[in-house]
Enzyme design. Sequence first.
Site, PDB file in Angstrom:
ATOM      1  CG  HIS A 307       4.551   6.999   8.026  1.00  0.00           C
ATOM      2  ND1 HIS A 307       5.578   6.361   7.381  1.00  0.00           N
ATOM      3  CD2 HIS A 307       5.058   7.471   9.194  1.00  0.00           C
ATOM      4  CE1 HIS A 307       6.656   6.425   8.138  1.00  0.00           C
ATOM      5  NE2 HIS A 307       6.374   7.100   9.242  1.00  0.00           N
ATOM      6  CG  ASP A 364       4.165  12.201  15.579  1.00  0.00           C
ATOM      7  OD1 ASP A 364       4.799  11.883  16.595  1.00  0.00           O
ATOM      8  OD2 ASP A 364       4.696  12.472  14.495  1.00  0.00           O
TER       9      ASP A 364
END
Length: 428
Positions: A307, A364
């Site tokens: 991320h 996700d």
Amino acid sequence: MSETAKLKIGDNSYEFPLIEGSENELAIDIKTLRGVSNGVITIDPGYKNTGACKSAITFLNGEKGVLRYRGYSIEDLAEKANFLEVAYLLIFGELPTKDQLVKFHADIKDKAIVDDDVRKILDAFPKTAHPMGILSSLTSALTAFNPSSVNVDSDEEMYQAIVKIMGKLPVLVSWAMRKINGLPLNYGSNSLGYVENVMSMMFSKPNEEYTINPIVRDALNKLLILHADHEQNCSTSTVRIVGSSHAGLFASLSAGISALWGPLHGGANQAVLEMLEAIKEDGGDTKKYMAKAKDKNDPFRLMGFGHRVYKNFDPRAKIIKVAADQVLNDLGIDDPILDVAKSLEQEALNDPYFVDRKLYPNVDFYSGIIYRAMGIPVEMFTVMFALGRLPGWIAQWREMRLGKEPIGRPRQIYTGETLREFKAVQKR
Ligand code: ACO
């Protein structure tokens, strides 16, 4: 904070004020840089060090794995709140009173009908069309059917545009899914709660009464809350920058939906499930795929890992992992790709490549497993993300408009040819 930042360029020195946020984050305010320095700018591809705005909506600390909406922890909200009150909180800044919530919901329901001609546009898409393309197009098309949502100069006009899209987007989401499943389009029911109505619109069949499964409802409510905002990410920045030209709310949201579609952003939830499926089909050898992910000559990346901001566990991923276990247990589903996901996670958490780069599972990684258990087709996963992100995009757009932010227009350093003489085609 009275200190300043000092910058020296050649023989010249400049001083810039520091801005401090409510969580003690610091920024150098370089608004005057270009003017005082005779044209010098900063350059920061991917905006890794650049703040585009001040915002009072979402706080996240990527090093510590903290995420809060308007000061409330994501853990608290995911556990105790419903999606509609979180939407209100994000957009208007405070949790609604009971009356405010009832009115907000009533106004949304009042505007939830999508013009019947929009169905004709939907009909024209091939059945194979990706639903994110459909959602982005139809959201943009809604502008033509609701022209009053474009110039929103008063609070009331802004409010009307907001309740309209909060009502209509779930209809478009469900229509996109019903098209994939070959089901007739519907409008759900105004007697249901916001999330319950989304489920009814998505899942109900024309020949049987639809009963809400509370386990699925709670999981969906949680997923929508966890996706509802994430400060200045790619799609949100897109919404703010498109909106900064005073394009209408729906056009700005349509651009945000397109940005979210990419596999490096919201599209990762579809990519994760496809990756887990491929690993399972290939015999479940997770070590082989770990090696591929680390091989710089191989384009394969471990989808759902890493991320831009979190350099620690994504707090949303922690909550979703627990929810995935619960939903699968409660629904009595034994999904082998959950085992593939868990062993990939374990290997990555103990592998120096991932540890050194601080690559942890992101939001996700487990969400697709829950969506699949709910019976949502894989192409719809990013659409579900968009539905959850809707209030965040609206809140950020509203903050940008109310803050009278200038039009977004970055600078560049030109690296092309200098002045050249044009030659007619015969002489080239
Ligand atoms: N698998 C393998 N290696 C990775 C991964 C991954 N998933 N993510 C990052 N890396 C490596 C990079 O190769 C790079 O290695 P290097 O330093 O040896 O060159 C290093 O980690 C840093 O990666 P960047 O791409 O520079 O990090 P950035 O902040 O630009 O990218 C991103 C973040 C796009 C999320 C990236 O981690 C990625 O592609 N992840 C997979 C896609 C994904 O899951 N996206 C969803 C993000 S969450 C969301 O948008 C909702």
